[in-house]
Design an enzyme around this catalytic site. Structure first.
Site, PDB file in Angstrom:
ATOM      1  N   VAL A   1     -43.124  30.754 -40.008  1.00  0.00           N
ATOM      2  CA  VAL A   1     -42.655  29.533 -40.667  1.00  0.00           C
ATOM      3  C   VAL A   1     -43.893  28.787 -41.170  1.00  0.00           C
ATOM      4  CG1 VAL A   1     -41.408  27.355 -40.426  1.00  0.00           C
ATOM      5  CG2 VAL A   1     -40.600  29.392 -39.198  1.00  0.00           C
TER       6      VAL A   1
ATOM      7  N   HIS B   1     -46.750  24.093 -37.106  1.00  0.00           N
ATOM      8  CA  HIS B   1     -46.054  23.712 -35.876  1.00  0.00           C
ATOM      9  C   HIS B   1     -46.901  24.083 -34.681  1.00  0.00           C
ATOM     10  CE1 HIS B   1     -44.713  27.638 -37.353  1.00  0.00           C
ATOM     11  NE2 HIS B   1     -44.718  28.030 -36.091  1.00  0.00           N
ATOM     12  N   MET B   2     -46.939  23.185 -33.714  1.00  0.00           N
ATOM     13  CA  MET B   2     -47.590  23.469 -32.436  1.00  0.00           C
ATOM     14  C   MET B   2     -46.522  23.955 -31.463  1.00  0.00           C
ATOM     15  SD  MET B   2     -49.330  20.800 -29.751  1.00  0.00           S
ATOM     16  CE  MET B   2     -50.737  20.333 -30.750  1.00  0.00           C
ATOM     17  N   HIS B   3     -46.686  25.197 -30.992  1.00  0.00           N
ATOM     18  CA  HIS B   3     -45.832  25.675 -29.912  1.00  0.00           C
ATOM     19  C   HIS B   3     -46.327  25.061 -28.607  1.00  0.00           C
ATOM     20  CE1 HIS B   3     -43.966  29.273 -31.949  1.00  0.00           C
ATOM     21  NE2 HIS B   3     -45.035  29.155 -32.716  1.00  0.00           N
TER      22      HIS B   3
ATOM     23  N   ASP C   1     -37.542  25.120 -29.412  1.00  0.00           N
ATOM     24  CA  ASP C   1     -37.557  26.363 -30.182  1.00  0.00           C
ATOM     25  C   ASP C   1     -36.213  27.069 -30.007  1.00  0.00           C
ATOM     26  OD1 ASP C   1     -40.060  28.353 -31.332  1.00  0.00           O
ATOM     27  OD2 ASP C   1     -38.131  29.287 -30.838  1.00  0.00           O
TER      28      ASP C   1
HETATM   29  P1  5GP Z   1     -44.349  31.064 -35.751  1.00  0.00           P
HETATM   30  O1  5GP Z   1     -44.192  32.525 -35.497  1.00  0.00           O
HETATM   31  O2  5GP Z   1     -44.255  30.723 -37.216  1.00  0.00           O
HETATM   32  O3  5GP Z   1     -45.553  30.484 -35.092  1.00  0.00           O
HETATM   33  O4  5GP Z   1     -43.126  30.377 -35.000  1.00  0.00           O
HETATM   34  C1  5GP Z   1     -41.937  30.019 -35.593  1.00  0.00           C
HETATM   35  C2  5GP Z   1     -41.019  29.573 -34.476  1.00  0.00           C
HETATM   36  O5  5GP Z   1     -39.934  28.872 -35.031  1.00  0.00           O
HETATM   37  C3  5GP Z   1     -40.441  30.728 -33.661  1.00  0.00           C
HETATM   38  O6  5GP Z   1     -40.782  30.562 -32.284  1.00  0.00           O
HETATM   39  C4  5GP Z   1     -38.940  30.607 -33.898  1.00  0.00           C
HETATM   40  O7  5GP Z   1     -38.173  30.936 -32.762  1.00  0.00           O
HETATM   41  C5  5GP Z   1     -38.773  29.172 -34.313  1.00  0.00           C
HETATM   42  N1  5GP Z   1     -37.660  28.939 -35.211  1.00  0.00           N
HETATM   43  C6  5GP Z   1     -37.365  29.648 -36.336  1.00  0.00           C
HETATM   44  N2  5GP Z   1     -36.293  29.130 -36.939  1.00  0.00           N
HETATM   45  C7  5GP Z   1     -35.899  28.068 -36.187  1.00  0.00           C
HETATM   46  C8  5GP Z   1     -34.825  27.119 -36.310  1.00  0.00           C
HETATM   47  O8  5GP Z   1     -34.025  27.146 -37.241  1.00  0.00           O
HETATM   48  N3  5GP Z   1     -34.740  26.165 -35.348  1.00  0.00           N
HETATM   49  C9  5GP Z   1     -35.618  26.101 -34.303  1.00  0.00           C
HETATM   50  N4  5GP Z   1     -35.440  25.125 -33.408  1.00  0.00           N
HETATM   51  N5  5GP Z   1     -36.641  26.964 -34.161  1.00  0.00           N
HETATM   52  C10 5GP Z   1     -36.774  27.945 -35.095  1.00  0.00           C
END
Ligand code: 5GP
Ligand code: ZN
Length: 114
Positions: free
Chosen positions: A96, A100-102, A30
């Site tokens: 996003v 995606h799995m964090h 991330d």
């Molecule tokens: P969400 O809030 O949608 O569950 O998490 C999106 C995650 O994607 C966030 O933790 C953010 O830091 C990560 N993220 C957003 N843009 C990018 C990117 O361009 N590259 C990477 N590696 N992570 C990203």
């Protein structure tokens, strides 16, 4: 999906610190880590969220978990514990819309999340 951020990472149009890749999933760090270890495991196919998951996706979705097991074992955080979470929809903080799995670990995590 031409303009999807994570599809662009899958296509290597954007850089990412990739930890694992196979035919169905990709795992990368991330960009804004919330813990010493914070990676994202994504299906290569554009699935916006859990809401759009279908039986055809079951192999890919299962693979995301086995990849989480493999990577956390390699990182040495499997025994101490970590969190695997899929934010789904606006109220859960999904920003996003490519599923995606964090995988978050390397520190004590509190529950319930905010
Ligand atoms: P969400 O809030 O949608 O569950 O998490 C999106 C995650 O994607 C966030 O933790 C953010 O830091 C990560 N993220 C957003 N843009 C990018 C990117 O361009 N590259 C990477 N590696 N992570 C990203
Ligand atoms: Zn996508």
């Amino acid at each position: 999906m031409d303009d999807c951020l994570f599809c662009r990472i899958v296509r290597k149009e954007l850089p990412a610190d990739i930890l694992y890749e196979d035919d169905k999933v990709l795992a990368f760090k991330d960009i804004n880590p919330v813990a010493p270890h914070h990676l994202l495991i994504i299906p290569k196919e554009h699935i916006p969220s859990i809401n759009e998951a279908t039986p055809e996706h079951e192999e890919t979705l299962g693979r995301m978990f086995t990849v989480a097991a493999k990577i956390t074992r390699e990182l040495g955080i499997d025994q101490q514990g970590y969190r695997a979470v899929v934010n789904t929809g606006k109220a859960a903080g999904q920003v996003v819309f490519h599923m995606h799995m964090h995988v978050v670990g390397g520190r004590k995590l509190t529950w319930p999340p905010g």
